[in-house]
Every structure is written in structure tokens, then in C-alpha cells.
Design a protein around this motif. Structure first.
Motif, PDB file in Angstrom:
ATOM      1  N   CYS A   1      -6.396   3.107  -2.238  1.00 58.31           N
ATOM      2  CA  CYS A   1      -5.373   2.555  -3.239  1.00 58.31           C
ATOM      3  C   CYS A   1      -6.159   1.380  -4.122  1.00 58.31           C
ATOM      4  O   CYS A   1      -5.842   1.190  -5.354  1.00 58.31           O
ATOM      5  CB  CYS A   1      -4.269   1.570  -2.448  1.00 58.31           C
ATOM      6  SG  CYS A   1      -3.255   2.565  -1.610  1.00 58.31           S
ATOM      7  N   THR A   2      -6.966   0.478  -3.417  1.00 58.53           N
ATOM      8  CA  THR A   2      -7.576  -0.386  -4.374  1.00 58.53           C
ATOM      9  C   THR A   2      -8.585   0.121  -5.595  1.00 58.53           C
ATOM     10  O   THR A   2      -8.627   0.008  -6.371  1.00 58.53           O
ATOM     11  CB  THR A   2      -8.497  -1.478  -3.576  1.00 58.53           C
ATOM     12  OG1 THR A   2      -9.490  -0.777  -2.902  1.00 58.53           O
ATOM     13  CG2 THR A   2      -7.687  -2.369  -2.600  1.00 58.53           C
ATOM     14  N   ARG A   3      -9.139   1.385  -4.973  1.00 58.91           N
ATOM     15  CA  ARG A   3     -10.021   1.972  -6.048  1.00 58.91           C
ATOM     16  C   ARG A   3      -9.015   2.444  -7.239  1.00 58.91           C
ATOM     17  O   ARG A   3      -9.282   2.503  -8.271  1.00 58.91           O
ATOM     18  CB  ARG A   3     -10.829   2.991  -5.396  1.00 58.91           C
ATOM     19  CG  ARG A   3     -11.939   2.585  -4.560  1.00 58.91           C
ATOM     20  CD  ARG A   3     -12.625   3.543  -3.700  1.00 58.91           C
ATOM     21  NE  ARG A   3     -13.245   4.792  -4.379  1.00 58.91           N
ATOM     22  CZ  ARG A   3     -14.349   4.869  -4.952  1.00 58.91           C
ATOM     23  NH1 ARG A   3     -15.364   3.704  -4.721  1.00 58.91           N
ATOM     24  NH2 ARG A   3     -15.023   5.878  -5.865  1.00 58.91           N
ATOM     25  N   TYR A   4      -7.840   3.101  -6.695  1.00 53.50           N
ATOM     26  CA  TYR A   4      -7.026   3.660  -7.769  1.00 53.50           C
ATOM     27  C   TYR A   4      -6.700   2.608  -8.646  1.00 53.50           C
ATOM     28  O   TYR A   4      -6.577   2.859  -9.973  1.00 53.50           O
ATOM     29  CB  TYR A   4      -6.027   4.315  -7.186  1.00 53.50           C
ATOM     30  CG  TYR A   4      -4.397   4.535  -7.942  1.00 53.50           C
ATOM     31  CD1 TYR A   4      -4.708   5.674  -8.817  1.00 53.50           C
ATOM     32  CD2 TYR A   4      -3.433   3.683  -8.374  1.00 53.50           C
ATOM     33  CE1 TYR A   4      -3.516   5.705  -9.598  1.00 53.50           C
ATOM     34  CE2 TYR A   4      -2.442   3.861  -8.897  1.00 53.50           C
ATOM     35  CZ  TYR A   4      -2.322   4.840  -9.832  1.00 53.50           C
ATOM     36  OH  TYR A   4      -1.239   5.141 -10.545  1.00 53.50           O
ATOM     37  N   LEU A   5      -6.190   1.233  -8.176  1.00 47.86           N
ATOM     38  CA  LEU A   5      -5.824   0.306  -9.001  1.00 47.86           C
ATOM     39  C   LEU A   5      -7.042  -0.158 -10.084  1.00 47.86           C
ATOM     40  O   LEU A   5      -6.804  -0.380 -11.216  1.00 47.86           O
ATOM     41  CB  LEU A   5      -5.434  -0.973  -8.372  1.00 47.86           C
ATOM     42  CG  LEU A   5      -4.124  -0.855  -7.352  1.00 47.86           C
ATOM     43  CD1 LEU A   5      -3.794  -1.915  -6.665  1.00 47.86           C
ATOM     44  CD2 LEU A   5      -2.943  -0.388  -8.245  1.00 47.86           C
ATOM     45  N   THR A   6      -8.023  -0.275  -9.502  1.00 52.42           N
ATOM     46  CA  THR A   6      -9.419  -0.580 -10.674  1.00 52.42           C
ATOM     47  C   THR A   6      -9.496   0.511 -11.437  1.00 52.42           C
ATOM     48  O   THR A   6      -9.719   0.089 -12.574  1.00 52.42           O
ATOM     49  CB  THR A   6     -10.445  -0.688  -9.434  1.00 52.42           C
ATOM     50  OG1 THR A   6     -10.439  -1.526  -8.514  1.00 52.42           O
ATOM     51  CG2 THR A   6     -11.776  -1.109 -10.380  1.00 52.42           C
TER      52      THR A   6
ATOM     53  N   ALA B   1      -6.273   4.313   7.879  1.00 52.98           N
ATOM     54  CA  ALA B   1      -5.513   3.375   7.538  1.00 52.98           C
ATOM     55  C   ALA B   1      -6.560   2.546   6.428  1.00 52.98           C
ATOM     56  O   ALA B   1      -5.859   2.361   5.370  1.00 52.98           O
ATOM     57  CB  ALA B   1      -4.995   2.462   8.529  1.00 52.98           C
ATOM     58  N   SER B   2      -7.424   2.288   7.038  1.00 52.75           N
ATOM     59  CA  SER B   2      -8.339   1.510   6.071  1.00 52.75           C
ATOM     60  C   SER B   2      -8.774   2.152   4.984  1.00 52.75           C
ATOM     61  O   SER B   2      -9.034   1.884   3.743  1.00 52.75           O
ATOM     62  CB  SER B   2      -9.458   0.921   6.921  1.00 52.75           C
ATOM     63  OG  SER B   2      -9.414  -0.030   7.620  1.00 52.75           O
TER      64      SER B   2
ATOM     65  N   PHE C   1       0.744  -1.237   0.031  1.00 53.82           N
ATOM     66  CA  PHE C   1       0.039   0.032  -0.067  1.00 53.82           C
ATOM     67  C   PHE C   1       1.111   1.292  -0.161  1.00 53.82           C
ATOM     68  O   PHE C   1       0.627   2.190  -0.630  1.00 53.82           O
ATOM     69  CB  PHE C   1      -0.957   0.070   1.196  1.00 53.82           C
ATOM     70  CG  PHE C   1      -2.085  -0.875   1.133  1.00 53.82           C
ATOM     71  CD1 PHE C   1      -3.162  -0.780   0.066  1.00 53.82           C
ATOM     72  CD2 PHE C   1      -2.120  -2.066   1.693  1.00 53.82           C
ATOM     73  CE1 PHE C   1      -4.120  -1.790  -0.219  1.00 53.82           C
ATOM     74  CE2 PHE C   1      -3.146  -3.186   1.517  1.00 53.82           C
ATOM     75  CZ  PHE C   1      -4.128  -3.008   0.699  1.00 53.82           C
ATOM     76  N   TRP C   2       1.936   1.317   0.630  1.00 53.26           N
ATOM     77  CA  TRP C   2       2.854   2.530   0.765  1.00 53.26           C
ATOM     78  C   TRP C   2       3.335   2.558  -0.769  1.00 53.26           C
ATOM     79  O   TRP C   2       3.403   3.716  -1.376  1.00 53.26           O
ATOM     80  CB  TRP C   2       4.073   2.106   1.477  1.00 53.26           C
ATOM     81  CG  TRP C   2       3.732   2.437   3.044  1.00 53.26           C
ATOM     82  CD1 TRP C   2       3.945   1.434   3.717  1.00 53.26           C
ATOM     83  CD2 TRP C   2       3.260   3.539   3.681  1.00 53.26           C
ATOM     84  NE1 TRP C   2       3.377   1.874   5.248  1.00 53.26           N
ATOM     85  CE2 TRP C   2       3.012   3.154   5.022  1.00 53.26           C
ATOM     86  CE3 TRP C   2       2.938   4.697   3.231  1.00 53.26           C
ATOM     87  CZ2 TRP C   2       2.585   4.343   5.952  1.00 53.26           C
ATOM     88  CZ3 TRP C   2       2.380   5.653   4.236  1.00 53.26           C
ATOM     89  CH2 TRP C   2       2.140   5.451   5.339  1.00 53.26           C
ATOM     90  N   GLN C   3       3.545   1.528  -1.565  1.00 51.01           N
ATOM     91  CA  GLN C   3       4.028   1.621  -3.070  1.00 51.01           C
ATOM     92  C   GLN C   3       3.062   2.223  -3.731  1.00 51.01           C
ATOM     93  O   GLN C   3       3.327   3.133  -4.628  1.00 51.01           O
ATOM     94  CB  GLN C   3       4.672   0.241  -3.631  1.00 51.01           C
ATOM     95  CG  GLN C   3       5.818  -0.514  -2.947  1.00 51.01           C
ATOM     96  CD  GLN C   3       6.225  -1.864  -3.346  1.00 51.01           C
ATOM     97  OE1 GLN C   3       5.360  -2.144  -3.867  1.00 51.01           O
ATOM     98  NE2 GLN C   3       6.982  -2.305  -2.838  1.00 51.01           N
ATOM     99  N   ILE C   4       1.867   1.856  -3.685  1.00 55.75           N
ATOM    100  CA  ILE C   4       0.846   2.317  -4.346  1.00 55.75           C
ATOM    101  C   ILE C   4       0.355   3.808  -4.069  1.00 55.75           C
ATOM    102  O   ILE C   4       0.435   4.709  -4.806  1.00 55.75           O
ATOM    103  CB  ILE C   4      -0.616   1.528  -4.113  1.00 55.75           C
ATOM    104  CG1 ILE C   4      -0.358  -0.006  -4.648  1.00 55.75           C
ATOM    105  CG2 ILE C   4      -1.835   2.104  -4.830  1.00 55.75           C
ATOM    106  CD1 ILE C   4      -1.406  -0.960  -4.281  1.00 55.75           C
TER     107      ILE C   4
END
Length: 101
Positions: free
Chosen positions: A79-84, A72-73, A35-38
Motif C-alpha cells: 500500500c505504501t509503495r502504491y501511494l508513493t 499483513a505486513s 490499508f483496507w481503503q488503499i
């Protein structure tokens, strides 16, 4: 199918804490390295440092919701929304042509 997940480098899911200042208060966030990388990638795309991005996200969620129950959550979900969204973006035609030729 599970091999894709279980063979992940353990460093990716190792947690790391970072201290940063949000609204003048020093706080510590603990997230997995992945997550830090994203977050770093998102920050670079937006021309910011990771700390600047996190502060901006905090300010915006506070403005919208008035509170953050689990920041944090919230960052993990961001992050997951960004990846999507990143995966859903169409590939530019110039890239498609160069990979075919």
C-alpha cells in the motif's frame, strides 16, 4: 507537523479483520481501515475486487519468494509503495491547463 498525524480520524487506524479464501484455504487478515481503503483503491484501478487483488498478490509473492513470512505486513508495504508511485506520477498536461485557466 505532528498535528497532521495526531488529528487523523481514529477510524483510519482502527483494525478490522476480513476472512477470504486464498488457494482454497480460508484465512483471516487484520489490517487498519486505512490499508483496507488503499487496497480497495488499487483493486478498483486494476478492475478487481479487493479479495481478487489480495489473492493475486499472494500468488505472485509465493511464486517469486516461495514463502510469505508476514503477509499483513507485505500488504501494508504494498500500500505504501502504491501511494508513493501514485504521488510520483506526472500530472497530465490537460489537467494542468484546466487548473490554470
Amino acid at each position: 507537523m505532528c498535528e497532521l498525524y495526531v488529528k487523523a480520524d481514529p477510524i483510519l487506524y482502527e483494525s478490522r479483520s476480513r476472512s477470504l479464501r486464498i488457494r482454497g484455504v480460508v484465512t483471516t487478515l487484520r489490517l487498519e481501515n486505512q490499508f483496507w481503503q488503499i487496497l480497495q483503491e488499487i483493486a478498483e484501478v486494476d478492475g478487481m475486487t479487493t479479495n481478487q487483488l489480495i489473492t493475486k498478490l499472494y500468488d505472485e509473492i509465493m511464486e517469486l519468494r516461495g514463502e510469505v513470512v508476514n503477509f499483513a505486513s507485505f500488504l501494508r508495504v504494498s500500500c505504501t509503495r502504491y501511494l508513493t508511485q501514485r504521488e510520483a506520477r506526472p500530472v497530465p498536461l490537460s489537467v494542468v491547463r484546466s487548473s490554470v485557466g
